[in-house]
Structures are given as C-alpha cells and as structure tokens.
Motif scaffolding. Sequence first.
Motif, PDB file in Angstrom:
ATOM      1  N   ILE A   1      76.301  76.468 -21.465  1.00 46.42           N
ATOM      2  CA  ILE A   1      77.440  76.917 -22.274  1.00 46.42           C
ATOM      3  C   ILE A   1      78.263  77.933 -21.485  1.00 46.42           C
ATOM      4  CG2 ILE A   1      78.096  78.084 -24.427  1.00 46.42           C
ATOM      5  CD1 ILE A   1      76.934  75.328 -24.875  1.00 46.42           C
ATOM      6  N   GLY A   2      77.586  78.815 -20.731  1.00 46.56           N
ATOM      7  CA  GLY A   2      78.304  79.804 -19.925  1.00 46.56           C
ATOM      8  C   GLY A   2      79.187  79.161 -18.874  1.00 46.56           C
ATOM      9  N   VAL A   3      78.661  78.145 -18.186  1.00 44.92           N
ATOM     10  CA  VAL A   3      79.454  77.453 -17.167  1.00 44.92           C
ATOM     11  C   VAL A   3      80.629  76.727 -17.818  1.00 44.92           C
ATOM     12  CG1 VAL A   3      79.400  75.560 -15.493  1.00 44.92           C
ATOM     13  CG2 VAL A   3      77.585  77.255 -15.503  1.00 44.92           C
ATOM     14  N   LEU A   4      80.407  76.132 -18.974  1.00 40.61           N
ATOM     15  CA  LEU A   4      81.492  75.449 -19.691  1.00 40.61           C
ATOM     16  C   LEU A   4      82.616  76.423 -20.035  1.00 40.61           C
ATOM     17  CD1 LEU A   4      82.375  72.754 -20.971  1.00 40.61           C
ATOM     18  CD2 LEU A   4      81.291  73.542 -23.071  1.00 40.61           C
ATOM     19  N   TYR A   5      82.258  77.579 -20.587  1.00 34.49           N
ATOM     20  CA  TYR A   5      83.266  78.597 -20.885  1.00 34.49           C
ATOM     21  C   TYR A   5      83.892  79.137 -19.599  1.00 34.49           C
ATOM     22  CZ  TYR A   5      82.605  78.953 -25.919  1.00 34.49           C
ATOM     23  OH  TYR A   5      82.592  78.709 -27.252  1.00 34.49           O
ATOM     24  N   GLY A   6      83.100  79.269 -18.536  1.00 32.42           N
ATOM     25  CA  GLY A   6      83.623  79.741 -17.262  1.00 32.42           C
ATOM     26  C   GLY A   6      84.650  78.785 -16.677  1.00 32.42           C
ATOM     27  N   ILE A   7      84.332  77.510 -16.711  1.00 33.06           N
ATOM     28  CA  ILE A   7      85.277  76.514 -16.193  1.00 33.06           C
ATOM     29  C   ILE A   7      86.551  76.493 -17.033  1.00 33.06           C
ATOM     30  CG2 ILE A   7      85.638  74.026 -15.940  1.00 33.06           C
ATOM     31  CD1 ILE A   7      82.716  73.859 -14.972  1.00 33.06           C
ATOM     32  N   ALA A   8      86.411  76.544 -18.360  1.00 34.48           N
ATOM     33  CA  ALA A   8      87.587  76.533 -19.234  1.00 34.48           C
ATOM     34  C   ALA A   8      88.433  77.789 -19.027  1.00 34.48           C
ATOM     35  CB  ALA A   8      87.156  76.411 -20.695  1.00 34.48           C
ATOM     36  N   GLY A   9      87.791  78.948 -18.956  1.00 34.00           N
ATOM     37  CA  GLY A   9      88.533  80.192 -18.727  1.00 34.00           C
ATOM     38  C   GLY A   9      89.174  80.219 -17.358  1.00 34.00           C
ATOM     39  N   GLY A  10      88.457  79.730 -16.345  1.00 34.68           N
ATOM     40  CA  GLY A  10      89.015  79.673 -15.002  1.00 34.68           C
ATOM     41  C   GLY A  10      90.203  78.736 -14.910  1.00 34.68           C
TER      42      GLY A  10
ATOM     43  N   ARG B   1      81.499  78.746 -36.104  1.00 38.61           N
ATOM     44  CA  ARG B   1      81.245  78.113 -34.808  1.00 38.61           C
ATOM     45  C   ARG B   1      82.482  78.126 -33.911  1.00 38.61           C
ATOM     46  NH1 ARG B   1      80.537  72.279 -37.462  1.00 38.61           N
ATOM     47  NH2 ARG B   1      82.624  72.150 -38.286  1.00 38.61           N
ATOM     48  N   PHE B   2      83.661  78.322 -34.489  1.00 42.80           N
ATOM     49  CA  PHE B   2      84.883  78.422 -33.700  1.00 42.80           C
ATOM     50  C   PHE B   2      85.204  79.862 -33.321  1.00 42.80           C
ATOM     51  CE2 PHE B   2      85.662  74.602 -36.366  1.00 42.80           C
ATOM     52  CZ  PHE B   2      85.603  73.680 -35.343  1.00 42.80           C
ATOM     53  N   LEU B   3      84.387  80.795 -33.771  1.00 37.40           N
ATOM     54  CA  LEU B   3      84.659  82.198 -33.528  1.00 37.40           C
ATOM     55  C   LEU B   3      84.553  82.558 -32.046  1.00 37.40           C
ATOM     56  CD1 LEU B   3      85.394  84.784 -34.959  1.00 37.40           C
ATOM     57  CD2 LEU B   3      82.970  85.229 -35.305  1.00 37.40           C
ATOM     58  N   LEU B   4      83.573  82.032 -31.355  1.00 41.60           N
ATOM     59  CA  LEU B   4      83.384  82.363 -29.939  1.00 41.60           C
ATOM     60  C   LEU B   4      84.553  81.883 -29.064  1.00 41.60           C
ATOM     61  CD1 LEU B   4      81.438  83.826 -28.095  1.00 41.60           C
ATOM     62  CD2 LEU B   4      80.204  81.691 -27.807  1.00 41.60           C
ATOM     63  N   PRO B   5      85.007  80.639 -29.186  1.00 39.43           N
ATOM     64  CA  PRO B   5      86.177  80.243 -28.387  1.00 39.43           C
ATOM     65  C   PRO B   5      87.434  81.038 -28.744  1.00 39.43           C
ATOM     66  CG  PRO B   5      85.129  78.303 -29.321  1.00 39.43           C
ATOM     67  CD  PRO B   5      84.442  79.489 -29.899  1.00 39.43           C
ATOM     68  N   ILE B   6      87.582  81.389 -30.006  1.00 39.24           N
ATOM     69  CA  ILE B   6      88.736  82.179 -30.419  1.00 39.24           C
ATOM     70  C   ILE B   6      88.679  83.574 -29.801  1.00 39.24           C
ATOM     71  CG2 ILE B   6      89.817  83.285 -32.421  1.00 39.24           C
ATOM     72  CD1 ILE B   6      89.090  80.732 -34.009  1.00 39.24           C
ATOM     73  N   VAL B   7      87.500  84.171 -29.778  1.00 35.92           N
ATOM     74  CA  VAL B   7      87.338  85.505 -29.194  1.00 35.92           C
ATOM     75  C   VAL B   7      87.624  85.463 -27.697  1.00 35.92           C
ATOM     76  CG1 VAL B   7      85.627  87.279 -28.641  1.00 35.92           C
ATOM     77  CG2 VAL B   7      85.773  86.388 -30.958  1.00 35.92           C
ATOM     78  N   VAL B   8      87.120  84.462 -27.001  1.00 40.94           N
ATOM     79  CA  VAL B   8      87.353  84.365 -25.548  1.00 40.94           C
ATOM     80  C   VAL B   8      88.840  84.153 -25.271  1.00 40.94           C
ATOM     81  CG1 VAL B   8      86.875  82.988 -23.478  1.00 40.94           C
ATOM     82  CG2 VAL B   8      85.021  83.589 -25.034  1.00 40.94           C
ATOM     83  N   PHE B   9      89.492  83.310 -26.051  1.00 38.41           N
ATOM     84  CA  PHE B   9      90.925  83.092 -25.863  1.00 38.41           C
ATOM     85  C   PHE B   9      91.720  84.353 -26.188  1.00 38.41           C
ATOM     86  CE2 PHE B   9      95.139  81.496 -27.178  1.00 38.41           C
ATOM     87  CZ  PHE B   9      95.495  80.875 -26.004  1.00 38.41           C
ATOM     88  N   ALA B  10      91.311  85.088 -27.217  1.00 37.42           N
ATOM     89  CA  ALA B  10      91.985  86.341 -27.555  1.00 37.42           C
ATOM     90  C   ALA B  10      91.824  87.360 -26.428  1.00 37.42           C
ATOM     91  CB  ALA B  10      91.435  86.902 -28.861  1.00 37.42           C
ATOM     92  N   LEU B  11      90.662  87.403 -25.796  1.00 42.49           N
ATOM     93  CA  LEU B  11      90.473  88.298 -24.655  1.00 42.49           C
ATOM     94  C   LEU B  11      91.358  87.888 -23.480  1.00 42.49           C
ATOM     95  CD1 LEU B  11      86.617  88.875 -24.711  1.00 42.49           C
ATOM     96  CD2 LEU B  11      88.402  90.552 -25.199  1.00 42.49           C
ATOM     97  N   PHE B  12      91.539  86.587 -23.281  1.00 43.12           N
ATOM     98  CA  PHE B  12      92.428  86.092 -22.231  1.00 43.12           C
ATOM     99  C   PHE B  12      93.864  86.542 -22.497  1.00 43.12           C
ATOM    100  CE2 PHE B  12      95.311  82.796 -20.609  1.00 43.12           C
ATOM    101  CZ  PHE B  12      94.997  82.853 -19.265  1.00 43.12           C
TER     102      PHE B  12
END
Length: 174
Positions: A55-64, A3-14
């Motif tokens: 979930i997309g908006v949450l990740y969008g706000i965090a990434g932004g 369940r932590f894989l998705l945030p880790i992947v997004v952060f790794a892409l950042f």
Amino acid sequence: MIRFLLPIVVFALFILEGTWFQIFVPPSQDYNYILVPRFVLIAVVLISIFRGPGIGVLYGIAGGLLYDFVYTDLLGIYMFSLGFTAYISSFTYTAVRISYMWQMVIIIGSILIFEWMTYGLYYVVDYTDILFEDFFMVRLLPSWILNGCAAILLLYPFQKLFRRLEDYEALQQR
C-alpha cells in the motif's frame, strides 16, 4: 466513507504543500536556503509503516506521479523515488508502530534518502548542475529540519487515523 479518508488526506497534504506553504513561506532572494515541504513523503512513510509495503508503494507511486505532472518536466523521477523510499521505509514491526521515536527516525532517514536520490537522479540526467555541497547546505539541511518539525505534528493524527481504519476494517470482517 472512511475508506476514502486516507487518499483524501494524502491529496490534501499535496495541495497544502504546493499552495498554502508557498503563501506563508515565499521563496526569497535574501535567504541562503530553500525550504521544500515533503508532507506527502511523511504521509507515505507512515502509510508504509502502518499499512505495509504494498500500500505504501502504491501511494508513493501515485504521489510521485502527481509531483511529476505538477512540478517537473521529467516524468518518473519523483514517482520512482517516492515509491522506492516507501518500500525501504516499510518497517511494519509492532515496536515501530507504537513508538514515536522509531517513526521519527524512519521519517528523518526517509527524507534524507528521498532528497539525495532525487538530487542524484537529476544530476545523472544532467538536469541540474548544483554541486552536492551546495545542495546539502542550501536545500537538504533546511528542508530536513522543516520536515522533521512537520513530522512531529503529523505523527499523532496519523496514528489516530490508522487506528480508526483498523477498527473500521475489523467491523467489516465480522
């Protein structure tokens, strides 16, 4: 742990688009274009498609917010733009989820909307004075092509990741 894989992947892409990309494609004065990778945007759009708009908006706000803190002096431009782009690109239809073509169309459209929106917001608050014609030819078009190629490479691994997450959640429901 999955369940932590998705945030880790997004952060790794950042991290990847901010460090690794600058090493292998450094900005040069010899070229008349600017390449801006938007791997996090691609990931957020795919999250919106597969996981839903919330979930997309949450990740969008965090990434932004990460973009705003690390790369800009104005807080909120990227946070708003990435969250809004995630919301308007959340087509959760089954036909979209199984079709690479529809996902590419949505990603390419989202990149255009995101880049245009951030440019427009910076222009409105008088943070940039670049004309739209120059912005389009120098930054938007080359970045659009680069991110389209990156989206082609990221589509299959992300689909596999989302299927694995769905299997994990189905096992947790039992």
